[in-house]
Design an enzyme around this catalytic site. Sequence first.
Site, PDB file in Angstrom:
ATOM      1  N   THR A 192       0.836  -1.214   0.000  1.00 46.46           N
ATOM      2  CA  THR A 192       0.000   0.000   0.000  1.00 46.46           C
ATOM      3  C   THR A 192       0.869   1.263   0.000  1.00 46.46           C
ATOM      4  OG1 THR A 192      -0.230   0.091   2.417  1.00 46.46           O
ATOM      5  CG2 THR A 192      -1.903  -1.157   1.207  1.00 46.46           C
ATOM      6  N   MET A 209      10.550  -6.332   4.680  1.00 46.33           N
ATOM      7  CA  MET A 209      10.621  -6.972   6.000  1.00 46.33           C
ATOM      8  C   MET A 209      11.906  -7.753   6.239  1.00 46.33           C
ATOM      9  SD  MET A 209       7.987  -5.807   7.282  1.00 46.33           S
ATOM     10  CE  MET A 209       6.249  -5.419   7.185  1.00 46.33           C
ATOM     11  N   HIS A 237       8.428   3.570   8.868  1.00 50.68           N
ATOM     12  CA  HIS A 237       8.201   2.731  10.047  1.00 50.68           C
ATOM     13  C   HIS A 237       6.874   3.141  10.695  1.00 50.68           C
ATOM     14  CE1 HIS A 237       9.167   0.138  13.393  1.00 50.68           C
ATOM     15  NE2 HIS A 237       8.748   1.090  14.198  1.00 50.68           N
TER      16      HIS A 237
HETATM   17  C1  GAR Z   1       3.577  -0.688   6.762  1.00 48.16           C
HETATM   18  O1  GAR Z   1       2.796  -0.369   7.877  1.00 48.16           O
HETATM   19  C2  GAR Z   1       5.030  -0.327   7.020  1.00 48.16           C
HETATM   20  O2  GAR Z   1       5.191   0.853   7.757  1.00 48.16           O
HETATM   21  C3  GAR Z   1       5.478  -1.513   7.810  1.00 48.16           C
HETATM   22  O3  GAR Z   1       4.836  -2.624   7.221  1.00 48.16           O
HETATM   23  C4  GAR Z   1       3.641  -2.197   6.561  1.00 48.16           C
HETATM   24  C5  GAR Z   1       3.753  -2.593   5.098  1.00 48.16           C
HETATM   25  O4  GAR Z   1       2.586  -2.303   4.419  1.00 48.16           O
HETATM   26  N1  GAR Z   1       6.899  -1.635   7.784  1.00 48.16           N
HETATM   27  C6  GAR Z   1       7.610  -2.089   8.810  1.00 48.16           C
HETATM   28  O5  GAR Z   1       7.113  -2.482   9.832  1.00 48.16           O
HETATM   29  C7  GAR Z   1       9.108  -2.105   8.585  1.00 48.16           C
HETATM   30  N2  GAR Z   1       9.795  -2.162   9.831  1.00 48.16           N
HETATM   31  P1  GAR Z   1       2.513  -2.194   2.825  1.00 48.16           P
HETATM   32  O6  GAR Z   1       3.213  -3.441   2.240  1.00 48.16           O
HETATM   33  O7  GAR Z   1       1.049  -2.224   2.545  1.00 48.16           O
HETATM   34  O8  GAR Z   1       3.177  -0.914   2.405  1.00 48.16           O
END
Ligand code: GAR
Length: 210
Positions: free
Chosen positions: A13, A91, A110
């Site tokens: 997203t 990740m 983050h």
């Molecule tokens: C998001 O909330 C991002 O901030 C978090 O994972 C989610 C990914 O969502 N990232 C972390 O926690 C990294 N440490 P997305 O794939 O829909 O962008």
Amino acid sequence: MKNICVLVSGGGTNLQALIDAEKSGEIKNGKITCVISSKEGAYALERAAQNSIPTRVIPRNAYGDVAEYTKAITDALKEEKADLIVYAGFMTILDEQIVKAFPYKMMNVHPALIPSFCGKGFYGLHVHEAALEKGVKLTGATVHFVTEVCDGGPIIMQKSVAVENGDTPEILQRRVMEQAEWKILPKAVSLFCENRITVKDGKAFIDLES
Ligand code: GAR
């Protein structure tokens, strides 16, 4: 025009927010030229394909140690001539090789107000679980440069978000994304591409428009 490479592992997203911001002209002087996923089948890859953005999959599980994997990602980013690398829900932890190759050219989003709820083990939904467990009334999101310290690089932008009674980790995650992440990440990317971020004494500063 700077080449923006986006690293993803999941739903994407935040990648979508960047794609939308590029289309609307909010990102100045930058273009998403490549999306690299650490996971096959990540929905982020679909989002890139729908927008004709070239993709690469470099699966984490195809590599033994962190050093070997970091080298594969670093080599790919060099081939792609990346000017800016955005960790958007990426990740996987990489080692210092990539920080040396792209100093202050990598940013991460983050889902908390660093230095709260960050570092090893704090990713995705776990961050929101920890915030609810602690009972904080404000949380938010942070965009920061990536250094060898996990979630420890210079902070570029932050935005706070209220925690509400009855929040579940999922509800809070969605609010933090909508109200903070999808807003500050495209802004920080544009500022970088416009050469308006400087780092001094380990802190990031945004140059005001002249
Ligand atoms: C998001 O909330 C991002 O901030 C978090 O994972 C989610 C990914 O969502 N990232 C972390 O926690 C990294 N440490 P997305 O794939 O829909 O962008």
